[in-house]
Design a protein around this motif. Sequence first.
Motif, PDB file in Angstrom:
ATOM      1  N   ILE A  54       0.810  -1.218   0.000  1.00  0.00           N
ATOM      2  CA  ILE A  54       0.000   0.000   0.000  1.00  0.00           C
ATOM      3  C   ILE A  54       0.843   1.267   0.000  1.00  0.00           C
ATOM      4  O   ILE A  54       0.332   2.343  -0.280  1.00  0.00           O
ATOM      5  CB  ILE A  54      -0.982   0.027   1.203  1.00  0.00           C
ATOM      6  CG1 ILE A  54      -0.230  -0.113   2.529  1.00  0.00           C
ATOM      7  CG2 ILE A  54      -2.051  -1.036   1.044  1.00  0.00           C
ATOM      8  CD1 ILE A  54      -1.109   0.006   3.766  1.00  0.00           C
ATOM      9  N   ASP A  55       2.141   1.125   0.269  1.00  0.00           N
ATOM     10  CA  ASP A  55       3.037   2.287   0.301  1.00  0.00           C
ATOM     11  C   ASP A  55       3.864   2.429  -0.966  1.00  0.00           C
ATOM     12  O   ASP A  55       4.838   3.185  -0.989  1.00  0.00           O
ATOM     13  CB  ASP A  55       3.965   2.184   1.524  1.00  0.00           C
ATOM     14  CG  ASP A  55       3.192   2.219   2.831  1.00  0.00           C
ATOM     15  OD1 ASP A  55       2.237   3.020   2.940  1.00  0.00           O
ATOM     16  OD2 ASP A  55       3.533   1.423   3.731  1.00  0.00           O
ATOM     17  N   THR A  56       3.503   1.718  -2.026  1.00  0.00           N
ATOM     18  CA  THR A  56       4.241   1.807  -3.281  1.00  0.00           C
ATOM     19  C   THR A  56       4.052   3.194  -3.888  1.00  0.00           C
ATOM     20  O   THR A  56       2.916   3.613  -4.138  1.00  0.00           O
ATOM     21  CB  THR A  56       3.764   0.723  -4.276  1.00  0.00           C
ATOM     22  OG1 THR A  56       3.942  -0.563  -3.675  1.00  0.00           O
ATOM     23  CG2 THR A  56       4.546   0.795  -5.576  1.00  0.00           C
ATOM     24  N   PRO A  57       5.161   3.922  -4.094  1.00  0.00           N
ATOM     25  CA  PRO A  57       5.048   5.278  -4.654  1.00  0.00           C
ATOM     26  C   PRO A  57       4.334   5.285  -6.008  1.00  0.00           C
ATOM     27  O   PRO A  57       4.528   4.395  -6.832  1.00  0.00           O
ATOM     28  CB  PRO A  57       6.506   5.722  -4.807  1.00  0.00           C
ATOM     29  CG  PRO A  57       7.279   4.848  -3.867  1.00  0.00           C
ATOM     30  CD  PRO A  57       6.538   3.535  -3.825  1.00  0.00           C
ATOM     31  N   SER A  60      -2.209   4.433  -5.935  1.00  0.00           N
ATOM     32  CA  SER A  60      -3.247   4.696  -4.938  1.00  0.00           C
ATOM     33  C   SER A  60      -4.127   3.466  -4.832  1.00  0.00           C
ATOM     34  O   SER A  60      -4.653   2.978  -5.834  1.00  0.00           O
ATOM     35  CB  SER A  60      -4.103   5.897  -5.351  1.00  0.00           C
ATOM     36  OG  SER A  60      -3.322   7.071  -5.366  1.00  0.00           O
ATOM     37  N   LEU A  61      -4.257   2.972  -3.623  1.00  0.00           N
ATOM     38  CA  LEU A  61      -5.110   1.817  -3.343  1.00  0.00           C
ATOM     39  C   LEU A  61      -6.137   2.269  -2.326  1.00  0.00           C
ATOM     40  O   LEU A  61      -5.788   2.689  -1.217  1.00  0.00           O
ATOM     41  CB  LEU A  61      -4.282   0.664  -2.781  1.00  0.00           C
ATOM     42  CG  LEU A  61      -3.344   0.045  -3.806  1.00  0.00           C
ATOM     43  CD1 LEU A  61      -1.974  -0.190  -3.228  1.00  0.00           C
ATOM     44  CD2 LEU A  61      -3.939  -1.240  -4.317  1.00  0.00           C
ATOM     45  N   VAL A  62      -7.414   2.206  -2.730  1.00  0.00           N
ATOM     46  CA  VAL A  62      -8.478   2.668  -1.852  1.00  0.00           C
ATOM     47  C   VAL A  62      -9.573   1.618  -1.737  1.00  0.00           C
ATOM     48  O   VAL A  62      -9.764   0.795  -2.628  1.00  0.00           O
ATOM     49  CB  VAL A  62      -9.094   4.009  -2.331  1.00  0.00           C
ATOM     50  CG1 VAL A  62      -8.053   5.125  -2.345  1.00  0.00           C
ATOM     51  CG2 VAL A  62      -9.745   3.871  -3.696  1.00  0.00           C
ATOM     52  N   CYS A  63     -10.254   1.674  -0.614  1.00  0.00           N
ATOM     53  CA  CYS A  63     -11.465   0.889  -0.425  1.00  0.00           C
ATOM     54  C   CYS A  63     -12.632   1.772  -0.834  1.00  0.00           C
ATOM     55  O   CYS A  63     -12.633   2.979  -0.559  1.00  0.00           O
ATOM     56  CB  CYS A  63     -11.623   0.484   1.040  1.00  0.00           C
ATOM     57  SG  CYS A  63     -10.370  -0.658   1.612  1.00  0.00           S
ATOM     58  N   LEU A  64     -13.612   1.188  -1.491  1.00  0.00           N
ATOM     59  CA  LEU A  64     -14.861   1.874  -1.780  1.00  0.00           C
ATOM     60  C   LEU A  64     -15.741   1.660  -0.558  1.00  0.00           C
ATOM     61  O   LEU A  64     -16.065   0.523  -0.227  1.00  0.00           O
ATOM     62  CB  LEU A  64     -15.526   1.303  -3.025  1.00  0.00           C
ATOM     63  CG  LEU A  64     -14.666   1.179  -4.283  1.00  0.00           C
ATOM     64  CD1 LEU A  64     -15.467   0.548  -5.412  1.00  0.00           C
ATOM     65  CD2 LEU A  64     -14.109   2.510  -4.694  1.00  0.00           C
ATOM     66  N   TRP A  79      -7.667   0.489  -7.503  1.00  0.00           N
ATOM     67  CA  TRP A  79      -6.210   0.673  -7.555  1.00  0.00           C
ATOM     68  C   TRP A  79      -5.931   1.473  -8.815  1.00  0.00           C
ATOM     69  O   TRP A  79      -6.329   1.083  -9.906  1.00  0.00           O
ATOM     70  CB  TRP A  79      -5.536  -0.683  -7.580  1.00  0.00           C
ATOM     71  CG  TRP A  79      -4.088  -0.718  -7.971  1.00  0.00           C
ATOM     72  CD1 TRP A  79      -3.165   0.290  -7.887  1.00  0.00           C
ATOM     73  CD2 TRP A  79      -3.392  -1.847  -8.505  1.00  0.00           C
ATOM     74  NE1 TRP A  79      -1.945  -0.147  -8.329  1.00  0.00           N
ATOM     75  CE2 TRP A  79      -2.053  -1.450  -8.706  1.00  0.00           C
ATOM     76  CE3 TRP A  79      -3.766  -3.146  -8.819  1.00  0.00           C
ATOM     77  CZ2 TRP A  79      -1.097  -2.308  -9.220  1.00  0.00           C
ATOM     78  CZ3 TRP A  79      -2.802  -4.007  -9.330  1.00  0.00           C
ATOM     79  CH2 TRP A  79      -1.487  -3.591  -9.521  1.00  0.00           C
ATOM     80  N   TYR A  80      -5.274   2.618  -8.642  1.00  0.00           N
ATOM     81  CA  TYR A  80      -4.972   3.453  -9.802  1.00  0.00           C
ATOM     82  C   TYR A  80      -3.636   4.169  -9.633  1.00  0.00           C
ATOM     83  O   TYR A  80      -3.098   4.269  -8.529  1.00  0.00           O
ATOM     84  CB  TYR A  80      -6.094   4.458 -10.082  1.00  0.00           C
ATOM     85  CG  TYR A  80      -6.341   5.470  -8.987  1.00  0.00           C
ATOM     86  CD1 TYR A  80      -5.765   6.736  -9.036  1.00  0.00           C
ATOM     87  CD2 TYR A  80      -7.171   5.184  -7.910  1.00  0.00           C
ATOM     88  CE1 TYR A  80      -6.000   7.675  -8.045  1.00  0.00           C
ATOM     89  CE2 TYR A  80      -7.413   6.114  -6.913  1.00  0.00           C
ATOM     90  CZ  TYR A  80      -6.817   7.358  -6.986  1.00  0.00           C
ATOM     91  OH  TYR A  80      -7.049   8.283  -5.995  1.00  0.00           O
TER      92      TYR A  80
END
Length: 167
Positions: A54-57, A60-64, A79-80
């Motif tokens: 989740i910290d990959t520069p 963006s990884l988000v929960c809906l 994930w975008y």
Amino acid sequence: MLMFKPMRADDYSDFLDYFIADYATEIAANYGLEHSVAKDRAIDEINHDLEQGIDTPGHSLVCLVDLQANTERVVGYLWYKVDTKMGEIHICDFYVFPSEQGKGHGKQALRLLENEAVKAGVRQIKLRVAANNPRAKNLYDACGFHVTGINMSKQIAALERSDGRNG
């Protein structure tokens, strides 16, 4: 109402459980590979693309998250990657849980992403849809996306040499 909430470590674990199985099935179906080989490829690709989870520069990884009656319920994942230099966002993966499909979450999530794009100065959202996913294609069509190309592949066998050996 839907909102994006950054993934936490436990969310990421749940995301990986879904993603690896789903992506392996897609790889197997679209490229004619055995499921075990496809699963190994899915694991290798996610480990390469998200080296730091989740910290990959740049990712963006988000929960809906659906907000109803003062409760937060995760209904999917997004994930975008944002590329401000190119002025685009690339959707790497977008998933609404099957029990939550058909409730407008997909359209709401894409509108939220468009708002994020505007804030970032981005003018285009790009994605790839698997050929065997008409539900996703219908969603993207309904939200104003259009086809810009077609991915194609062909499975080939090893060529047989004149001496009868493969190679």
